[in-house]
Scaffold this motif. Structure first.
Motif, short mmCIF file in Angstrom:
data_model
loop_
_atom_site.label_atom_id
_atom_site.label_comp_id
_atom_site.label_asym_id
_atom_site.label_seq_id
_atom_site.Cartn_x
_atom_site.Cartn_y
_atom_site.Cartn_z
N THR A 272 20.88 13.39 -10.40
CA THR A 272 20.15 12.48 -9.92
C THR A 272 18.57 12.98 -9.94
OG1 THR A 272 21.65 11.70 -8.08
CG2 THR A 272 19.55 11.36 -7.59
N LEU A 273 17.71 12.34 -10.88
CA LEU A 273 16.38 12.52 -10.95
C LEU A 273 15.31 11.72 -10.02
CD1 LEU A 273 13.86 13.96 -12.20
CD2 LEU A 273 14.08 12.22 -14.08
N ASN A 274 14.85 12.23 -9.00
CA ASN A 274 13.94 11.63 -8.07
C ASN A 274 12.43 11.59 -8.43
OD1 ASN A 274 15.94 10.56 -6.42
ND2 ASN A 274 16.19 12.47 -5.51
N LEU A 275 11.91 10.77 -8.90
CA LEU A 275 10.49 10.88 -9.54
C LEU A 275 9.72 10.32 -8.28
CD1 LEU A 275 10.81 9.68 -13.23
CD2 LEU A 275 10.83 11.88 -12.42
N LEU A 276 8.72 11.20 -7.68
CA LEU A 276 8.05 10.90 -6.33
C LEU A 276 6.65 10.72 -6.77
CD1 LEU A 276 9.80 13.79 -4.27
CD2 LEU A 276 10.61 11.27 -4.50
N SER A 277 5.86 10.43 -5.89
CA SER A 277 4.44 10.13 -6.03
C SER A 277 3.86 11.39 -6.50
CB SER A 277 3.76 9.58 -4.86
OG SER A 277 4.31 8.16 -4.35
N GLY A 298 7.40 6.00 -6.41
CA GLY A 298 5.84 6.12 -6.28
C GLY A 298 5.13 6.04 -7.53
N ALA A 299 3.74 6.05 -7.66
CA ALA A 299 2.87 6.07 -8.62
C ALA A 299 2.00 7.15 -8.31
CB ALA A 299 2.19 4.71 -8.89
N ASN A 300 0.84 7.10 -7.73
CA ASN A 300 -0.10 8.10 -7.67
C ASN A 300 -0.85 8.22 -9.07
OD1 ASN A 300 0.49 9.77 -4.72
ND2 ASN A 300 -0.20 7.69 -5.03
N ARG A 397 -12.16 8.08 0.69
CA ARG A 397 -11.05 7.73 1.35
C ARG A 397 -9.95 8.39 0.96
NH1 ARG A 397 -9.76 3.78 4.86
NH2 ARG A 397 -7.64 2.84 4.90
N ASP A 398 -8.85 8.61 1.80
CA ASP A 398 -7.64 9.56 1.51
C ASP A 398 -6.37 8.65 0.93
OD1 ASP A 398 -9.09 11.85 2.50
OD2 ASP A 398 -8.02 11.69 4.28
N LEU A 399 -5.69 9.48 0.37
CA LEU A 399 -4.53 8.76 -0.21
C LEU A 399 -3.72 8.07 1.10
CD1 LEU A 399 -1.56 10.42 -2.30
CD2 LEU A 399 -1.18 9.56 -0.11
N GLU A 400 -3.37 6.64 0.93
CA GLU A 400 -2.42 5.82 1.65
C GLU A 400 -1.36 5.40 0.80
OE1 GLU A 400 -4.61 2.38 2.98
OE2 GLU A 400 -6.25 2.80 1.45
N GLY A 401 -0.16 5.85 1.28
CA GLY A 401 0.96 5.27 0.57
C GLY A 401 0.87 5.64 -0.84
N ILE A 402 1.29 4.54 -1.78
CA ILE A 402 1.39 5.20 -3.17
C ILE A 402 -0.20 4.77 -3.85
CG2 ILE A 402 3.75 4.48 -3.40
CD1 ILE A 402 2.99 1.90 -4.69
N ALA A 403 -1.16 4.58 -3.01
CA ALA A 403 -2.61 4.53 -3.46
C ALA A 403 -3.37 5.58 -3.33
CB ALA A 403 -3.33 3.45 -2.70
N LEU A 404 -3.86 6.14 -4.37
CA LEU A 404 -4.64 7.43 -4.46
C LEU A 404 -5.69 7.42 -3.49
CD1 LEU A 404 -4.62 8.63 -8.03
CD2 LEU A 404 -3.23 9.75 -6.16
N GLY A 604 4.88 -9.27 -24.13
CA GLY A 604 4.81 -10.71 -23.47
C GLY A 604 5.63 -10.28 -22.08
N ALA A 605 5.97 -9.09 -21.59
CA ALA A 605 6.83 -8.78 -20.38
C ALA A 605 5.74 -8.89 -19.20
CB ALA A 605 7.36 -7.49 -20.53
N ALA A 606 6.10 -9.72 -18.32
CA ALA A 606 5.21 -9.89 -17.16
C ALA A 606 5.91 -9.17 -15.91
CB ALA A 606 4.87 -11.38 -16.84
N PHE A 607 4.92 -8.78 -14.97
CA PHE A 607 5.35 -8.45 -13.63
C PHE A 607 4.07 -8.28 -12.85
CE2 PHE A 607 3.94 -4.68 -16.17
CZ PHE A 607 3.58 -3.75 -15.47
N ARG A 608 4.45 -7.85 -11.65
CA ARG A 608 3.35 -7.89 -10.58
C ARG A 608 3.41 -6.54 -9.71
NH1 ARG A 608 2.74 -13.04 -6.42
NH2 ARG A 608 1.70 -13.87 -8.25
N ILE A 609 2.30 -6.07 -9.32
CA ILE A 609 2.04 -4.96 -8.73
C ILE A 609 1.47 -5.38 -7.40
CG2 ILE A 609 2.21 -3.20 -10.69
CD1 ILE A 609 -0.91 -2.88 -10.32
N PRO A 610 2.00 -4.72 -6.38
CA PRO A 610 1.55 -5.07 -4.76
C PRO A 610 0.02 -4.52 -4.80
CG PRO A 610 2.80 -3.08 -4.83
CD PRO A 610 3.06 -3.60 -6.27
N ASN A 611 -0.77 -5.46 -3.69
CA ASN A 611 -2.00 -4.76 -3.28
C ASN A 611 -1.42 -3.58 -2.26
OD1 ASN A 611 -4.90 -4.72 -2.47
ND2 ASN A 611 -3.99 -5.69 -0.69
N VAL A 612 -1.99 -2.36 -2.38
CA VAL A 612 -1.37 -1.50 -1.42
C VAL A 612 -2.49 -0.85 -0.40
CG1 VAL A 612 0.59 -0.89 -2.99
CG2 VAL A 612 -1.45 0.25 -3.08
N SER A 613 -3.61 -1.28 -0.63
CA SER A 613 -4.64 -0.77 0.39
C SER A 613 -4.40 -1.33 1.91
CB SER A 613 -6.10 -1.04 -0.18
OG SER A 613 -6.07 -2.49 -0.15
#
Length: 662
Positions: A272-277, A298-300, A397-404, A604-613
């Protein structure tokens, strides 16, 4: 003999308590202390090695330099254990710290290295810490310092461990050189390995963390929050050559130099590989046999990962796209903070106008010989003014969630022309602001995920109406922005790349301020005020370039921000045409941004990323303003403000303005 036992027990008690430690001659004690400035060349632990309850201490500035044998030895058959603290330097041509033979089940050996352990292999293995016994004691190793090994003809591993239940933690630096000189090699069952520091291997077949265990019932957990750098051929960052179930948690950097080798190679068990922020992996990821799992939570930073031999891939924060065995993760920071950045810039210009008009007195009627003011009386007009203001700020501004976290710095100029009109002051303004937004990078400062430079051009108009005891100030500005954006991408097959794009936006920003000055004496005036500012923008769509397989097409979108500000200022007139003002205030910012629609260029692959601020931010600030007349009809105004807000947000702003009356 009784007296010797007393001193031995006393020395051990003092060592464990961590107080003042006295050295004792090795003829009667297996415990030892090497003092600062002292160099010892004999193996420590006495003739039979350290026994249960013994302790060892090398003070800072102390040296253990052993050339013909191991550095520290243990007695066979431990039942409880011993502890060693190295604050100095251990140098050895053999194993620096070698565990006992025989059955030591249940014993615990604690080794804490705050200094340096250096081994050089000559004719045999020279491991820094070697606990290979299958029935050996449990090893608790904490490295806060440096472990260095150098193998000339054979492997010189930094840490080698068999047995059961070991806890190995690296908070410092481990560097190995030589063929098969792994940083950490273990075949233990139910062990925990954690790297919070830096691991570097520079030898052929020298792995960062190598786990081999033929058992199927055991488990092992490997966690990397630091850096694992493998700089030679046929070497892996993390190599699992086992049947046991293994959990790997990564929020750090794993990088291999050999592009044909794996940064992470799984075993034949369930991995099991957990890729964290914050996870950054450069090298092949192949989890090998059985039913393996990768959880990306996560992203970061942005990344593109090819995941080989992985049966289950889970994107837990909806900021990525899975196509086959390729995952594209997008750091949402740059897009999510655009409304806050716009609001900060426009509010700075609105505040220049508000601070300027706050120092103007209300228009007074012409004095006539009557006790009543009639409708025919004229108001005394003030002369027109032309003004210019330089402004700038640093904001973070500091990190919040997955936003740097990010830094937002800007400098600019605004100026205008102002004149009286009946009971009001009206003016025109224009200006330019250049701003830079940079994410603050991960905790090691390895990369900046987003770097955006923006040139903003704006024009507008403002007015102040004197409504009895209340002043109403309105400002309307609109502008054009040109953005140059760099987005760092960690591609596990192609390394660190940069996706670049130029795009533009249009914005509009009105504000309204109510103020009511009150005299509190001959030289003091109180100035409470309330300001509301709206900022809205439309960002045009754009396509990135510069990466092998990570370029994105970002759709156009709208952003909105509303800020409210309550302020109380106290002004002191220290001489005619001179004034010092101190102010304090509270702020609130509300943003309403859409999620970001994205296409992966070329697919052509479409997706949506959330606004995380954070869409609701509250804070406060303090400021000072100094106004002086430097020559006839010429005033100089200087202003400094410092504020803090939720989410670790902080800003320091400055303004210098020159105005002329004619």
């Amino acid at each position: 003999m009784v007296m010797s036992d007393f001193y031995k027990q006393f020395t051990q008690a003092v060592l464990i308590a961590g107080g003042i430690i006295a050295s004792a001659p090795s003829v009667w004690a297996d415990s030892f202390t090497i003092n600062s400035g002292e160099t010892v060349t004999a193996t420590q632990g006495g003739d039979d090695g350290m026994v249960d309850g013994d302790t060892g201490l090398i003070e800072s500035g102390g040296f253990l330099n052993v050339t013909g044998s191991k550095g520290i030895a243990f007695s066979d058959g431990l039942s409880t254990g011993v502890s060693i603290i190295n604050n100095g330097r251990i140098t050895s041509l053999n194993d620096a710290i070698e565990g006992p033979g025989g059955d030591n089940t249940g014993a615990i050996v604690t080794v804490i290295n705050n200094g340096v352990i250096h081994t050089t292999e000559d004719s045999g293995n020279a491991d820094a810490v070697n606990f290979t016994g299958s029935n050996g004691p449990t090893l608790i190793l904490i490295n806060n310092g440096t472990i260095e090994t150098f193998g000339i003809s054979q492997g010189a591993e930094a840490v080698v461990a068999g047995g059961t239940g070991h806890i190995i933690t690296n908070n410092g630096t481990i560097i190995t050189r030589g063929i098969t000189a792994d940083a950490i090699t273990t075949s233990c069952a139910n062990c925990t390995i954690t790297n919070n520091g830096t691991i570097i291997t520079r030898g052929r077949g020298a792995h960062g963390i190598f786990y081999l265990n033929p058992g199927t019932q055991e488990t092992i957990t490997i966690t990397n929050t630091g850096s694992i750098l493998v700089e030679a051929q046929t070497s892996n960052g993390i190599l699992l050559n086992n049947e046991a179930d293994t959990i790997v948690n990564n929020s750090g950097l794993i990088r291999v130099l050999d592009s044909t080798e794996e940064a992470i190679r799984g075993g034949s068990g369930v991995d099991t590989l957990n890729l964290l922020s914050g996870s950054q992996i450069i090298g092949i990821i192949d989890l090998n046999g059985d039913t393996d799992i990768v959880n990306i939570s996560g992203a970061n930073n942005s990344s593109t990962l090819t995941l080989t031999d992985v049966e289950n891939i889970n994107l837990l924060n909806s900021n990525g796209l899975l196509v086959g065995d390729v995952v594209t993760m997008v750091d949402p920071t740059g897009q999510s903070i655009s409304s806050a950045v716009l609001s900060t810039t426009t509010s700075a210009v609105h505040n220049v106008v508000n601070q300027r008009l706050a120092h103007n007195q209300a228009l007074k009627p012409i004095q006539v010989a009557t006790s009543e003011l009639t409708s025919g009386m004229m108001f005394q007009e003030r002369a027109p003014q032309i003004w210019g203001s330089a402004l700038g700020a640093v904001r973070e501004r500091d990190l919040e969630g997955i936003a740097l976290g990010y830094d937002h710095n800007y400098v600019g100029f605004t100026g205008g022309y102002e004149a009286s009109f009946y009971k009001a002051r009206i003016g025109l303004l224009g200006g330019f602001v250049r701003s830079e937004v940079k994410t603050t990078g991960d905790k090691f400062g390895r990369i900046r995920s987003v770097d955006t430079d923006t040139d903003s051009f704006f024009v507008g108009a403002y007015s102040q109406y004197f409504l009895g005891g209340i002043n109403l100030t309105t400002t309307l500005m609109a502008g054009y922005e040109d953005h140059k954006n760099d987005r760092a991408v960690v591609d596990n097959l192609n390394g660190l790349e940069t996706a670049q794009a130029d795009f533009s936006s249009l914005f509009i920003s009105p504000s309204l301020t109510l103020s009511a000055p009150y005299r509190a004496g001959e030289q003091v005036e109180l100035r409470p005020s309330m300001t509301f500012t709206y900022s809205g923008a439309r960002y045009n769509d754009y396509i990135e370039s510069g990466t092998t397989r990570s370029n994105l097409f970002i759709n156009n979108r709208n952003v909105h921000a509303l800020t409210g500000q309550l302020q109380l200022a106290a002004a002191y007139s220290f001489f005619e045409d001179g004034e010092f003002e101190f102010r304090a205030g509270a702020t609130a910012r509300y943003t309403d941004d859409n999620d970001i629609d994205i296409n992966l260029a070329g697919t052509g692959a479409a997706f949506r990323i959330p606004n995380v601020s954070d869409d609701s931010v509250y804070g406060g600030y303090l400021g000072v303003n100094l106004r002086v007349a430097i020559v006839d009809r010429m005033n100089l105004i200087a202003d400094v403000e410092h504020g803090r807000a939720g989410g670790g947000e902080e800003h320091l702003a400055a303004m210098l303005k020159l105005e002329g009356v004619f």
